[in-house]
Design an enzyme around this catalytic site. Sequence first.
Site, PDB file in Angstrom:
ATOM      1  N   ARG A  26      -5.897  -7.335  -2.981  1.00  0.00           N
ATOM      2  CA  ARG A  26      -5.815  -5.941  -3.437  1.00  0.00           C
ATOM      3  C   ARG A  26      -4.615  -5.831  -4.367  1.00  0.00           C
ATOM      4  O   ARG A  26      -3.479  -6.042  -3.933  1.00  0.00           O
ATOM      5  CB  ARG A  26      -5.688  -4.959  -2.265  1.00  0.00           C
ATOM      6  CG  ARG A  26      -6.926  -4.921  -1.380  1.00  0.00           C
ATOM      7  CD  ARG A  26      -7.013  -3.639  -0.582  1.00  0.00           C
ATOM      8  NE  ARG A  26      -7.312  -2.490  -1.422  1.00  0.00           N
ATOM      9  CZ  ARG A  26      -7.243  -1.223  -1.007  1.00  0.00           C
ATOM     10  NH1 ARG A  26      -6.864  -0.950   0.230  1.00  0.00           N
ATOM     11  NH2 ARG A  26      -7.547  -0.231  -1.821  1.00  0.00           N
ATOM     12  N   GLN A  82     -10.126   8.744   4.545  1.00  0.00           N
ATOM     13  CA  GLN A  82      -9.068   8.240   5.420  1.00  0.00           C
ATOM     14  C   GLN A  82      -8.316   9.372   6.111  1.00  0.00           C
ATOM     15  O   GLN A  82      -7.867   9.229   7.244  1.00  0.00           O
ATOM     16  CB  GLN A  82      -8.080   7.379   4.630  1.00  0.00           C
ATOM     17  CG  GLN A  82      -8.652   6.060   4.134  1.00  0.00           C
ATOM     18  CD  GLN A  82      -9.115   6.143   2.702  1.00  0.00           C
ATOM     19  OE1 GLN A  82      -9.585   7.181   2.244  1.00  0.00           O
ATOM     20  NE2 GLN A  82      -8.988   5.052   1.959  1.00  0.00           N
ATOM     21  N   GLY A 112      -3.364   0.275   3.985  1.00  0.00           N
ATOM     22  CA  GLY A 112      -2.015   0.815   4.051  1.00  0.00           C
ATOM     23  C   GLY A 112      -1.035  -0.263   3.612  1.00  0.00           C
ATOM     24  O   GLY A 112      -1.083  -1.399   4.109  1.00  0.00           O
ATOM     25  N   ASP A 158       1.914   3.001  -2.391  1.00  0.00           N
ATOM     26  CA  ASP A 158       1.457   1.618  -2.447  1.00  0.00           C
ATOM     27  C   ASP A 158       2.305   0.779  -3.387  1.00  0.00           C
ATOM     28  O   ASP A 158       2.356  -0.436  -3.250  1.00  0.00           O
ATOM     29  CB  ASP A 158      -0.009   1.575  -2.877  1.00  0.00           C
ATOM     30  CG  ASP A 158      -0.920   2.096  -1.779  1.00  0.00           C
ATOM     31  OD1 ASP A 158      -1.381   1.281  -0.960  1.00  0.00           O
ATOM     32  OD2 ASP A 158      -1.144   3.316  -1.722  1.00  0.00           O
TER      33      ASP A 158
END
Length: 312
Positions: free
Chosen positions: A77, A174, A48, A215
């Site tokens: 990431r 998820q 997240g 994101d």
Amino acid sequence: MRHVRTIDWVDGAIEMIDQTRLPDELVTLRITTVDELIAAIRRLAVRGAPALGVAGALGVVLARGDQEAIARLRAARPTAVNLAWAVDRVAGLPPAKALRAALRIRDDDIAACVAMGERGADLLEGDRLRIMTVCNTGGLACVERGTALGVVQTLHERGRLAEVLALETRPLLQGARLTTWELARMGAPHRLVVDSAGPYLLARGGVDAVLIGADRIAANGDVANKVGSYALALGAERAGVPFIVVAPESTVDAGTPTGEHIEIEDRGAEEVVSVRGVATAPEGTRAANPAFDVTPHDLVTAIVTESRVIRP
């Protein structure tokens, strides 16, 4: 989730919920090194965008000035901008100031989630709303409450929520594992939906709004989010259903002109050809596994942050 923090700083270490163990068991990890933190990030024990930002900030504190470790943490990431954003805010500060800055990022995230929940609930019209969402955007994706699911929680607290239709979110589920867990703890009515059924249910007219997180949001309003978001945006556009992105200001990346400039992480074949360690495809099957997709800004009704509503 109001009384359980997803990630925090406790007695000189990072403590976080191991999201890979949910919904079977609630396990807290204690992270004392940058290498442990990078491993947790890569295997999605913490995930997240806002939670990754807090993890990055606290990770710089663990690094104690080790620039090579900080660089590896920043790159753990690539799609979620919050990780690099938070690392850059804390890196270079002396230890005492670094910890204060990291804790401020944690506290700002908590306040932002409350503000986004209220602003998003105020934006939506009507009572007994049926909301569709993908992936997990609740307290597990932040520190507390959440982004898109924070709006859902506010609607529920105001008595305005009829139901949440949560997409399962392949390949790592998820939505099935995390979002339904949070909704159940919240006491919010919900049903689980297979990913490919989302656009069809939108077409049938049984959804009042689609709420997703983000994101990374490009300067022109293009939105990178969990793969499957783009299909929902197309379905919502055809059905005339509002498609609303809920994300903190830190997710808006003015340095990324459009969605074409966002690096999309491919997580490899293993997640696609198996489910929780059980093979679902013949041995040797190749796979494409983009973890995110990009929704063009013209399909976005509004972007809700803690401080404003943007209409791309």
